[in-house]
Motif scaffolding. Structure first.
Motif, PDB file in Angstrom:
ATOM      1  N   ASP A  97       3.555   2.526   2.736  1.00 45.35           N
ATOM      2  CA  ASP A  97       4.249   1.432   3.422  1.00 45.35           C
ATOM      3  C   ASP A  97       5.668   1.307   2.891  1.00 45.35           C
ATOM      4  O   ASP A  97       6.039   1.905   1.883  1.00 45.35           O
ATOM      5  N   LYS A 105      -0.504  -0.013  -4.272  1.00 47.79           N
ATOM      6  CA  LYS A 105      -1.930   0.299  -4.267  1.00 47.79           C
ATOM      7  C   LYS A 105      -2.174   1.606  -3.517  1.00 47.79           C
ATOM      8  O   LYS A 105      -1.579   1.832  -2.467  1.00 47.79           O
ATOM      9  N   ARG A 152       0.850  -1.194   0.000  1.00 48.44           N
ATOM     10  CA  ARG A 152       0.000   0.000   0.000  1.00 48.44           C
ATOM     11  C   ARG A 152       0.882   1.240   0.000  1.00 48.44           C
ATOM     12  O   ARG A 152       1.980   1.252   0.569  1.00 48.44           O
ATOM     13  N   GLU A 153       0.396   2.265  -0.640  1.00 48.23           N
ATOM     14  CA  GLU A 153       1.108   3.539  -0.686  1.00 48.23           C
ATOM     15  C   GLU A 153       1.436   3.997   0.738  1.00 48.23           C
ATOM     16  O   GLU A 153       0.588   3.945   1.636  1.00 48.23           O
TER      17      GLU A 153
END
Lengths: 116, 108
Positions: free
Chosen positions: B16, B107, B13-14
């Motif tokens: 992270d 994502k 995920r964006e």
């Protein structure tokens, strides 16, 4: 610097035709590499030149493939006759002279070859 | 002969951190490299590490090298959608041996 230049960027041809891919390395670089990239086989080294001399062509698939480097600023990869399984993206890369890691390979944008 | 292995896919995920791993067999390599390939483009040298180093940090990128286990990793902090690409590790000099590439999907 314009970087490594490849032409054409896209090539669509019919089975049996001759295909010639072209590469202009970065000025001053003394090593040139030809790669092929496919989903199935990933990135494969076909051949590389040092000071215009072919050093390792063990990756060239078969006699239908040939590569030349007539001078320090130009190389060609020829496929004759072409087959559908030759469809791939073909990359040319060049490397500067010396041991510094920053000299390592600079890739061109690739030629996407489709053989129908 | 020399071989370089990577996992094929990573999804994060964006925001992270991403960690991409690589193992290699040739212990004589002086440098090890990470290349990035964006869609429709050639490979671009991202960073490299000298074989006698354990770690190298370059802004959001951290390269870790475990020479004993012949394991190389690339950590991307605060992963952004623009980091979505295929990442290749490579070893050698002149003639580089590349891994299969790890596709990083970020994502939003």
């Amino acid at each position: 610097d314009a970087g490594v230049i490849q032409s054409p960027r896209h090539e669509v041809t019919e089975m049996g035709q001759e295909v010639t891919l072209r590469c202009k390395p970065i000025s001053g670089h003394n090593s040139l590499f030809w790669y092929r990239q496919t989903m199935m086989r990933g990135l494969e080294l076909l051949i590389y030149f040092n000071n215009n001399v072919p050093i390792d062509d063990s990756g060239m698939p078969e006699d239908r493939f040939s590569a030349k480097m007539p001078n320090a600023s130009f190389s060609t990869l020829k496929i004759q006759p072409s087959e559908p399984r030759d469809s791939a993206v073909y990359f040319c890369a060049s490397r500067g002279q010396g041991d510094r890691p920053s000299y390592e390979q600079y890739f061109g944008p690739g030629t996407r070859l489709t053989v129908t | 002969g020399e071989d370089v292995e990577q996992s094929l896919f990573l999804s994060v995920r964006e925001g992270d951190s991403s960690v991409i791993n690589c193992t290699y067999t040739d212990s004589s390599s002086t440098y090890l490299y990470w290349y990035k390939q964006e869609p429709g483009a050639g490979l671009q040298l991202l960073t490299y590490i000298f074989s006698n180093m354990d770690m190298k940090q370059d802004q959001r990128l951290t390269v870790l090298l475990n020479k004993k286990d012949k394991h190389l990793s690339l950590r991307i902090a605060d992963t952004q959608t623009g980091d979505s690409a295929i990442y290749f590790c490579a070893e050698g000099k002149g003639k580089l041996i590349f891994g299969q590439g790890t596709t990083l999907q970020v994502k939003p």
